[in-house]
Design a protein around this motif. Structure first.
Motif, short mmCIF file in Angstrom:
data_model
loop_
_atom_site.label_atom_id
_atom_site.label_comp_id
_atom_site.label_asym_id
_atom_site.label_seq_id
_atom_site.Cartn_x
_atom_site.Cartn_y
_atom_site.Cartn_z
N PHE A 1 0.80 -1.23 0.00
CA PHE A 1 0.00 0.00 0.00
C PHE A 1 0.84 1.29 0.00
N GLY A 2 2.11 1.18 0.35
CA GLY A 2 2.91 2.38 0.52
C GLY A 2 2.90 2.82 1.98
N PRO A 3 3.31 4.06 2.27
CA PRO A 3 3.41 4.53 3.68
C PRO A 3 2.03 4.82 4.27
N SER A 4 1.22 3.79 4.40
CA SER A 4 -0.14 3.93 4.91
C SER A 4 -0.16 3.89 6.43
N LEU A 5 -1.36 4.02 6.99
CA LEU A 5 -1.53 4.02 8.44
C LEU A 5 -1.03 2.73 9.07
N THR A 6 -1.14 1.61 8.34
CA THR A 6 -0.71 0.32 8.88
C THR A 6 0.76 0.03 8.63
N ALA A 7 1.46 0.93 7.94
CA ALA A 7 2.87 0.69 7.62
C ALA A 7 3.80 1.66 8.33
N THR A 8 3.24 2.57 9.14
CA THR A 8 4.05 3.57 9.82
C THR A 8 4.03 3.33 11.33
N ASP B 1 1.68 13.48 -1.16
CA ASP B 1 0.79 12.70 -2.03
C ASP B 1 1.01 11.20 -1.88
N SER B 2 2.26 10.79 -1.66
CA SER B 2 2.54 9.35 -1.53
C SER B 2 1.78 8.74 -0.36
N GLU B 3 1.61 9.51 0.72
CA GLU B 3 0.89 8.99 1.88
C GLU B 3 -0.62 9.05 1.67
N ILE B 4 -1.10 10.05 0.95
CA ILE B 4 -2.53 10.09 0.61
C ILE B 4 -2.88 8.89 -0.26
N LEU B 5 -2.04 8.60 -1.27
CA LEU B 5 -2.26 7.44 -2.13
C LEU B 5 -2.26 6.14 -1.32
N ALA B 6 -1.36 6.05 -0.37
CA ALA B 6 -1.28 4.86 0.47
C ALA B 6 -2.56 4.66 1.28
N GLN B 7 -3.10 5.77 1.82
CA GLN B 7 -4.35 5.64 2.59
C GLN B 7 -5.50 5.21 1.69
N MET B 8 -5.50 5.64 0.43
CA MET B 8 -6.56 5.26 -0.51
C MET B 8 -6.56 3.75 -0.75
N SER B 9 -5.39 3.21 -1.05
CA SER B 9 -5.29 1.77 -1.30
C SER B 9 -5.65 0.96 -0.06
N LEU B 10 -5.17 1.42 1.11
CA LEU B 10 -5.49 0.73 2.35
C LEU B 10 -6.98 0.77 2.64
N LEU B 11 -7.61 1.93 2.42
CA LEU B 11 -9.04 2.08 2.68
C LEU B 11 -9.86 1.11 1.85
N ILE B 12 -9.51 0.96 0.58
CA ILE B 12 -10.24 0.04 -0.29
C ILE B 12 -10.09 -1.39 0.21
N PHE B 13 -8.85 -1.80 0.48
CA PHE B 13 -8.62 -3.17 0.92
C PHE B 13 -9.29 -3.45 2.27
N ALA B 14 -9.05 -2.55 3.24
CA ALA B 14 -9.60 -2.77 4.59
C ALA B 14 -11.11 -2.68 4.60
#
Length: 551
Positions: free
Chosen positions: A117-124, A314-327
């Motif tokens: 997902f990138g630097p998402s909430l679950t990766a930091t 933007d990289s962290e916003i993108l990461a939250q988007m991918s995480l939100l869809i999956f979760a």
């Protein structure tokens, strides 16, 4: 001097030697854990991990070790690594809340989330994680959920109309798992991203929807090898790792890379479109799917107005988007499918729930129910809570002790022949948090803890539940975890479930299919399966509810 070619021949031997030396040091340090009761190792290489993560038999293995060994269980990992499976409430309070900065996410969890997902909430971690969470908290608040209720109703009405058309000639057997997956994706698409995937249109092939549906089953196949991911992530630059992952002859790994590529490309396109709309002004925002009320639009607005030191790139916003869809897709579709399956098998509960929600709809002036009315329906609340208690979509989460620590216990356990009221957990020990285990603990929930009884939530909970002080954020349960890394979107998930369930149950009747038996498999997220069919499915017989007040 040893020739280069000859040196390369020694490289595998050196790697194996280092691995054995590391495993030996760890074995010695974990000696205090060896006397804790637990299942015998299935093999020295894999320990119990294949049994614990087994798609077909994982649930029964979890149940058997809990019944046999109790709340503190020793589990064998790779090469003799000693791990713990814990469902003691006091121990979990320390792990998730009091000492949460000692018990951090495992290296595999952090690295896989970073890669997927990138630097998402679950990766930091640490301050970085807290900064992200502080910016995200308002968009998952109750006040914002109230604004999003009409979006969820609009999507669910669309599904309801589709199902009505399919059964217009009389009752039909429909795969409700497929429809719950489509619905969950469209709900999180419109409510989370302000974007329609057209997931409910069977005539539209959506590359992203297909990728997201394959994510959890593919990840489940890779998970047994997850402990080696942190090492693999150090091999060369990122472009080399990506090239290797796409070209090595490993079908599941190749598929995962393709899935990630599709998710990243789609998220980038959605984000770019949103930023262009904000640049054009309010009129352009109002013409988006959710009229700027979706989670990502609100987050983007908050991010633009935030101070420079708290703003997310933007990289962290993108990461939250991918995480939100999956979760927001797999766990919600699993919970909704489980609800429909249980209601089809318990017609008395389905009838009682239908009566409650239909009375509420008849009293509503607008037709749909607002957020507060939905949450004031006691039987709907009880059905949702009991389902999430007994059938948590995820069985466990993991943590790693970052230093040696003593952890107190609510109920003493036996180590060797001695009862102890606290256990020593050495540094680098992996802990499995028994979410489903604590939710179904007979010492907490009584002798009927493994029975589905929504009525238990209609009365004051027994002292055994309130006194246990389960460290969760929801209903004395650990389904959404607890502490600083609890599920941030649990109110979002609750609202989805209640809107979908209330509308479908008031419109349709669900009864079990007689084609093939359904069994729920441990795909990372629990999924219903039929024998002989490789993809999740839940065939149910669907018919219209005849009532002149609703149909």
């Amino acid at each position: 001097m040893i020739p280069v070619t000859q040196g390369l021949l020694y490289l595998p031997v050196l790697c194996v030697g280092l691995l054995v030396a590391r495993a030996t040091r760890r074995w010695i340090k974990q000696t205090p854990l060896h006397k804790i009761p637990g299942p015998p190792s299935a093999s020295f290489i894999n320990g119990n991990l294949k049994e614990l993560l087994d798609v077909n038999h994982g649930w029964s293995f979890h149940s058997s070790i809990i019944q046999t060994y109790g709340r503190i269980i020793r589990i064998w990992g790779y090469l003799g690594d000693t791990q713990l499976y814990i469902s003691d409430p006091k121990a979990l309070y320390n792990i998730l809340i009091k000492d949460q900065y000692i018990f951090e996410e495992t290296a595999f969890f952090l690295k896989s989330n970073q890669l997927f997902f990138g630097p998402s909430l679950t990766a930091t971690m640490g301050d970085h994680h807290r900064r992200q969470r502080k910016l995200l908290n308002p968009v998952f608040s109750v006040n914002h959920m109230r604004y999003m209720t009409p979006i969820f109703y609009r999507v669910t009405h669309q599904l309801s109309d589709i199902v009505k058309t399919k059964i217009s000639g009389g009752s039909q057997e429909l795969d409700m798992m497929e429809w719950m997956s489509r619905l969950a994706l469209e709900l999180v698409g419109q409510g989370g991203l302000g974007y329609s995937f057209n997931a409910l249109d069977e005539n539209v092939r959506n590359e992203y929807a297909e990728a997201v549906r394959e994510f959890s089953p593919t990840l489940a196949k890779l998970q047994p090898y997850g402990q080696f991911l942190p090492w693999a992530a150090r091999v060369g630059p990122s472009w080399l790792r990506r090239w290797l992952a796409k070209t090595v002859p490993w079908e599941d790994l190749n598929r995962m890379v393709n899935i990630i590529d599709v998710m990243e490309k789609t998220s980038t396109n959605i984000l770019d479109a949103k930023k262009r709309a904000f640049e054009k002004g309010d009129e352009a925002v109002l013409h988006q799917v959710a009229e700027g009320k979706d989670i990502m639009s609100v987050l983007l607005q908050a991010n633009m107005s935030a101070s420079e030191d708290t703003r997310l790139p933007d990289s962290e916003i993108l990461a939250q988007m991918s995480l939100l869809i999956f979760a927001g897709m797999d766990t919600t579709s699993s919970a909704l499918a489980r609800l429909l399956h249980l209601l089809s098998e318990h017609q008395n509960v389905q009838d009682r729930l239908r009566e409650e929600v239909m009375n509420a709809y008849k009293s509503s002036e607008s037709g749909d129910l607002d957020y507060d009315t939905l949450h004031e329906l006691p039987y709907l609340e009880a059905v949702c809570r009991e389902t999430l208690r007994l059938h948590s979509p995820v069985a466990t989460m993991t943590r790693t002790a970052r230093k040696d620590i003593m952890v107190p216990l609510d109920v003493p356990t036996t180590v060797g022949n001695s009862p102890v009221s606290e256990i020593f957990i050495p540094e680098d020990t992996t802990v499995f948090i028994g979410m489903r285990a604590i939710n179904t603990d007979p010492l907490i929930w009584g002798p009927d803890a493994n029975e589905w009884k929504p009525e238990r939530f209609l009365n004051p909970l027994p002292e055994s539940v309130t006194d246990a002080r389960v460290p969760g954020v929801y209903a004395n349960l650990l389904t959404f975890l607890g502490g600083g890394r609890a599920c941030i979107g649990f109110k979002f998930s609750q609202m989805e479930m209640k809107i979908v369930l209330s509308l479908l149950i008031s419109t349709f009747k669900f009864t079990p299919s007689k084609t093939r038996p359904i069994s729920w498999k441990l795909h990372g997220v629990s999924m219903p399966m039929q024998d002989g069919i490789p993809t999740p499915s839940l065939p149910l017989v669907v018919s219209l509810v005849e009532d002149d007040g609703r149909i």
